[in-house]
Write a protein that holds these residues in place. Sequence first.
Motif: not given
Length: 158
Positions: A130-143
Amino acid sequence: MYKVKVNASHQFDISKQDVDGLDSVESSPNNFHVLDKSTSIKSTILDSDFNSKVYTVKVNNNTYKVNIHDALDQQIEALGFEIGASKAVSDIKAPMPGLILEITINEGAEVKEGDALLILEAMKMENVLTSPRDGIIKSIKVNKGETVDKNALLIEFE
């Protein structure tokens, strides 16, 4: 002086004298009987997170989320620091080796603290990260379907 925020919308300042003057009796664990100007009030502490100072309180059949900040918390905030180390997290790394079963967000998505980001299968168990904070996802490095090693970079925040 305490700063109290109720349901993230109403804020109150409460002094030590206000707390000391409160007429309350603990009737059983987490249950209290309070008298306020001759009015009887039943309250129950349903949930508490001491580290983030968030409490869920039921008062006369109404439930409230209450944040309580003491003088030290207020001083930390005034200095520009966040309460809790998780607020500074800028990326998510694999806590253990495993298989990416599902990715529930996309790059550019806005997430809230506690939102599910992905499911990592490790030792035949599904682990929801889960997300540890509020924010915007910059990049996803896995598939999806990819295996990852411990500490592999999975997600970066802006």
